[in-house]
Write a protein that holds these residues in place. Structure first.
Motif, PDB file in Angstrom:
ATOM      1  N   LEU A  65      51.519 -27.403  37.501  1.00 16.03           N
ATOM      2  CA  LEU A  65      50.202 -26.829  37.194  1.00 16.03           C
ATOM      3  C   LEU A  65      49.928 -25.542  37.960  1.00 16.03           C
ATOM      4  O   LEU A  65      49.147 -24.707  37.502  1.00 16.03           O
ATOM      5  CB  LEU A  65      49.100 -27.849  37.457  1.00 16.03           C
ATOM      6  N   PHE A  66      50.580 -25.357  39.098  1.00 19.26           N
ATOM      7  CA  PHE A  66      50.363 -24.129  39.872  1.00 19.26           C
ATOM      8  C   PHE A  66      50.881 -22.907  39.128  1.00 19.26           C
ATOM      9  O   PHE A  66      50.463 -21.781  39.408  1.00 19.26           O
ATOM     10  CB  PHE A  66      51.013 -24.238  41.259  1.00 19.26           C
ATOM     11  N   LEU A  67      51.758 -23.115  38.151  1.00 19.85           N
ATOM     12  CA  LEU A  67      52.244 -21.990  37.343  1.00 19.85           C
ATOM     13  C   LEU A  67      51.092 -21.326  36.588  1.00 19.85           C
ATOM     14  O   LEU A  67      51.138 -20.122  36.334  1.00 19.85           O
ATOM     15  CB  LEU A  67      53.321 -22.455  36.365  1.00 19.85           C
ATOM     16  N   LEU A  68      50.066 -22.088  36.248  1.00 21.75           N
ATOM     17  CA  LEU A  68      48.892 -21.502  35.608  1.00 21.75           C
ATOM     18  C   LEU A  68      48.178 -20.536  36.541  1.00 21.75           C
ATOM     19  O   LEU A  68      47.670 -19.501  36.104  1.00 21.75           O
ATOM     20  CB  LEU A  68      47.929 -22.590  35.145  1.00 21.75           C
ATOM     21  N   VAL A  69      48.130 -20.862  37.819  1.00 17.76           N
ATOM     22  CA  VAL A  69      47.507 -19.975  38.805  1.00 17.76           C
ATOM     23  C   VAL A  69      48.298 -18.680  38.906  1.00 17.76           C
ATOM     24  O   VAL A  69      47.720 -17.582  38.936  1.00 17.76           O
ATOM     25  CB  VAL A  69      47.400 -20.675  40.179  1.00 17.76           C
ATOM     26  N   ILE A  70      49.619 -18.783  38.934  1.00 16.46           N
ATOM     27  CA  ILE A  70      50.464 -17.590  39.004  1.00 16.46           C
ATOM     28  C   ILE A  70      50.286 -16.745  37.749  1.00 16.46           C
ATOM     29  O   ILE A  70      50.126 -15.517  37.826  1.00 16.46           O
ATOM     30  CB  ILE A  70      51.937 -17.980  39.218  1.00 16.46           C
ATOM     31  N   ASN A  71      50.289 -17.383  36.577  1.00 16.02           N
ATOM     32  CA  ASN A  71      50.109 -16.637  35.335  1.00 16.02           C
ATOM     33  C   ASN A  71      48.723 -15.994  35.271  1.00 16.02           C
ATOM     34  O   ASN A  71      48.580 -14.888  34.753  1.00 16.02           O
ATOM     35  CB  ASN A  71      50.354 -17.532  34.126  1.00 16.02           C
ATOM     36  N   ALA A  72      47.713 -16.678  35.789  1.00 15.63           N
ATOM     37  CA  ALA A  72      46.371 -16.097  35.833  1.00 15.63           C
ATOM     38  C   ALA A  72      46.357 -14.859  36.717  1.00 15.63           C
ATOM     39  O   ALA A  72      45.764 -13.829  36.363  1.00 15.63           O
ATOM     40  CB  ALA A  72      45.370 -17.133  36.342  1.00 15.63           C
ATOM     41  N   PHE A  73      47.012 -14.930  37.862  1.00 15.11           N
ATOM     42  CA  PHE A  73      47.096 -13.783  38.762  1.00 15.11           C
ATOM     43  C   PHE A  73      47.814 -12.610  38.077  1.00 15.11           C
ATOM     44  O   PHE A  73      47.362 -11.468  38.156  1.00 15.11           O
ATOM     45  CB  PHE A  73      47.826 -14.177  40.057  1.00 15.11           C
ATOM     46  N   VAL A  74      48.915 -12.896  37.401  1.00 16.19           N
ATOM     47  CA  VAL A  74      49.672 -11.836  36.726  1.00 16.19           C
ATOM     48  C   VAL A  74      48.850 -11.257  35.571  1.00 16.19           C
ATOM     49  O   VAL A  74      48.873 -10.044  35.336  1.00 16.19           O
ATOM     50  CB  VAL A  74      51.047 -12.356  36.258  1.00 16.19           C
ATOM     51  N   LEU A  75      48.100 -12.093  34.860  1.00 15.68           N
ATOM     52  CA  LEU A  75      47.223 -11.586  33.804  1.00 15.68           C
ATOM     53  C   LEU A  75      46.153 -10.657  34.374  1.00 15.68           C
ATOM     54  O   LEU A  75      45.884  -9.594  33.811  1.00 15.68           O
ATOM     55  CB  LEU A  75      46.535 -12.749  33.075  1.00 15.68           C
ATOM     56  N   GLU A  76      45.541 -11.065  35.481  1.00 14.20           N
ATOM     57  CA  GLU A  76      44.532 -10.203  36.109  1.00 14.20           C
ATOM     58  C   GLU A  76      45.140  -8.889  36.562  1.00 14.20           C
ATOM     59  O   GLU A  76      44.538  -7.832  36.407  1.00 14.20           O
ATOM     60  CB  GLU A  76      43.886 -10.913  37.298  1.00 14.20           C
ATOM     61  N   LEU A  77      46.343  -8.953  37.100  1.00 18.21           N
ATOM     62  CA  LEU A  77      47.035  -7.739  37.522  1.00 18.21           C
ATOM     63  C   LEU A  77      47.316  -6.843  36.326  1.00 18.21           C
ATOM     64  O   LEU A  77      47.101  -5.623  36.390  1.00 18.21           O
ATOM     65  CB  LEU A  77      48.333  -8.108  38.246  1.00 18.21           C
ATOM     66  N   ALA A  78      47.775  -7.416  35.240  1.00 14.78           N
ATOM     67  CA  ALA A  78      48.058  -6.642  34.027  1.00 14.78           C
ATOM     68  C   ALA A  78      46.789  -5.990  33.488  1.00 14.78           C
ATOM     69  O   ALA A  78      46.827  -4.856  33.003  1.00 14.78           O
ATOM     70  CB  ALA A  78      48.690  -7.538  32.966  1.00 14.78           C
ATOM     71  N   SER A  79      45.666  -6.694  33.585  1.00  9.13           N
ATOM     72  CA  SER A  79      44.413  -6.122  33.084  1.00  9.13           C
ATOM     73  C   SER A  79      43.992  -4.894  33.892  1.00  9.13           C
ATOM     74  O   SER A  79      43.266  -4.048  33.385  1.00  9.13           O
ATOM     75  CB  SER A  79      43.297  -7.170  33.083  1.00  9.13           C
ATOM     76  N   GLY A  80      44.455  -4.804  35.114  1.00 15.79           N
ATOM     77  CA  GLY A  80      44.173  -3.629  35.926  1.00 15.79           C
ATOM     78  C   GLY A  80      44.957  -2.407  35.493  1.00 15.79           C
ATOM     79  O   GLY A  80      44.571  -1.268  35.793  1.00 15.79           O
ATOM     80  N   PHE A  81      46.055  -2.592  34.779  1.00 19.39           N
ATOM     81  CA  PHE A  81      46.899  -1.487  34.341  1.00 19.39           C
ATOM     82  C   PHE A  81      46.606  -1.021  32.916  1.00 19.39           C
ATOM     83  O   PHE A  81      46.998   0.081  32.545  1.00 19.39           O
ATOM     84  CB  PHE A  81      48.379  -1.882  34.413  1.00 19.39           C
ATOM     85  N   VAL A  82      45.965  -1.849  32.109  1.00 21.78           N
ATOM     86  CA  VAL A  82      45.811  -1.558  30.687  1.00 21.78           C
ATOM     87  C   VAL A  82      44.341  -1.284  30.376  1.00 21.78           C
ATOM     88  O   VAL A  82      43.485  -2.147  30.604  1.00 21.78           O
ATOM     89  CB  VAL A  82      46.323  -2.737  29.824  1.00 21.78           C
ATOM     90  N   ARG A  83      44.073  -0.091  29.841  1.00 21.13           N
ATOM     91  CA  ARG A  83      42.717   0.230  29.406  1.00 21.13           C
ATOM     92  C   ARG A  83      42.362  -0.594  28.187  1.00 21.13           C
ATOM     93  O   ARG A  83      43.163  -0.751  27.286  1.00 21.13           O
ATOM     94  CB  ARG A  83      42.638   1.701  29.024  1.00 21.13           C
ATOM     95  N   GLY A  84      41.169  -1.137  28.185  1.00 20.76           N
ATOM     96  CA  GLY A  84      40.723  -1.938  27.053  1.00 20.76           C
ATOM     97  C   GLY A  84      41.054  -3.411  27.190  1.00 20.76           C
ATOM     98  O   GLY A  84      40.775  -4.197  26.294  1.00 20.76           O
ATOM     99  N   PHE A  85      41.663  -3.785  28.316  1.00 16.23           N
ATOM    100  CA  PHE A  85      41.987  -5.183  28.605  1.00 16.23           C
ATOM    101  C   PHE A  85      41.285  -5.538  29.903  1.00 16.23           C
ATOM    102  O   PHE A  85      41.596  -4.992  30.950  1.00 16.23           O
ATOM    103  CB  PHE A  85      43.503  -5.352  28.722  1.00 16.23           C
ATOM    104  N   HIS A  86      40.288  -6.412  29.806  1.00 15.99           N
ATOM    105  CA  HIS A  86      39.470  -6.757  30.972  1.00 15.99           C
ATOM    106  C   HIS A  86      39.371  -8.273  31.123  1.00 15.99           C
ATOM    107  O   HIS A  86      39.189  -8.988  30.141  1.00 15.99           O
ATOM    108  CB  HIS A  86      38.049  -6.194  30.830  1.00 15.99           C
ATOM    109  N   ILE A  87      39.497  -8.712  32.354  1.00 12.57           N
ATOM    110  CA  ILE A  87      39.260 -10.124  32.669  1.00 12.57           C
ATOM    111  C   ILE A  87      38.171 -10.132  33.733  1.00 12.57           C
ATOM    112  O   ILE A  87      38.334  -9.545  34.803  1.00 12.57           O
ATOM    113  CB  ILE A  87      40.543 -10.821  33.164  1.00 12.57           C
ATOM    114  N   ARG A  88      37.069 -10.779  33.429  1.00  7.79           N
ATOM    115  CA  ARG A  88      35.887 -10.674  34.281  1.00  7.79           C
ATOM    116  C   ARG A  88      35.912 -11.536  35.525  1.00  7.79           C
ATOM    117  O   ARG A  88      35.214 -11.248  36.489  1.00  7.79           O
ATOM    118  CB  ARG A  88      34.655 -10.982  33.446  1.00  7.79           C
ATOM    119  N   SER A  89      36.699 -12.620  35.539  1.00  5.26           N
ATOM    120  CA  SER A  89      36.734 -13.482  36.715  1.00  5.26           C
ATOM    121  C   SER A  89      38.072 -14.209  36.768  1.00  5.26           C
ATOM    122  O   SER A  89      38.810 -14.232  35.787  1.00  5.26           O
ATOM    123  CB  SER A  89      35.594 -14.515  36.660  1.00  5.26           C
ATOM    124  N   PHE A  90      38.355 -14.797  37.925  1.00  3.52           N
ATOM    125  CA  PHE A  90      39.595 -15.549  38.020  1.00  3.52           C
ATOM    126  C   PHE A  90      39.537 -16.799  37.147  1.00  3.52           C
ATOM    127  O   PHE A  90      40.550 -17.237  36.621  1.00  3.52           O
ATOM    128  CB  PHE A  90      39.902 -15.936  39.475  1.00  3.52           C
TER     129      PHE A  90
END
Length: 115
Positions: A65-90
């Motif tokens: 289940l901790f893999l979901l935490v890692i994927n969430a972190f990577v998704l948030e990181l990716a949203s920081g690089f891509v315009r038009g892709f926003h994640i509002r909270s963890f």
């Protein structure tokens, strides 16, 4: 090569579906979803792999289940690089990672059934 492109398109579609299902997970357009899928894939293959190796004991203790935490972190990181892709909270990133995993599992099942 065709399989790689199909996987990329399905990942972009999966991200669009997640943006419709999870509050706080926003993707502006299909083009943004394509770029986000590419960036997320690259980050997941590089940084995600390192994080998964480092946190392997925790992942084993939580039965994966901790893999979901890692994927969430990577998704948030990716949203920081891509315009038009926003994640509002963890929390949105976590639920987005969970829904994304389910959708990608469904896509893999459907693609393998057609072969």
């Amino acid at each position: 090569m065709v399989r790689l492109l199909a996987n990329w398109l399905l990942s972009a579609i999966a991200l669009l579906i997640v943006s419709r299902l999870v509050n706080g997970f926003v993707i502006d357009s299909f083009g943004t979803a394509l770029v986000a899928a590419l960036v997320f894939g690259l980050l997941n293959v590089t940084l995600g792999l390192v994080l998964k190796l480092v946190t392997l004991p925790v992942t084993i203790l939580t039965l994966g289940l901790f893999l979901l935490v890692i994927n969430a972190f990577v998704l948030e990181l990716a949203s920081g690089f891509v315009r038009g892709f926003h994640i509002r909270s963890f929390g949105a990133a976590f639920w987005g990672a969970a829904v994304l995993a389910l959708i990608q599992m469904l896509f893999r099942f459907l693609v393998n059934e057609s072969n």
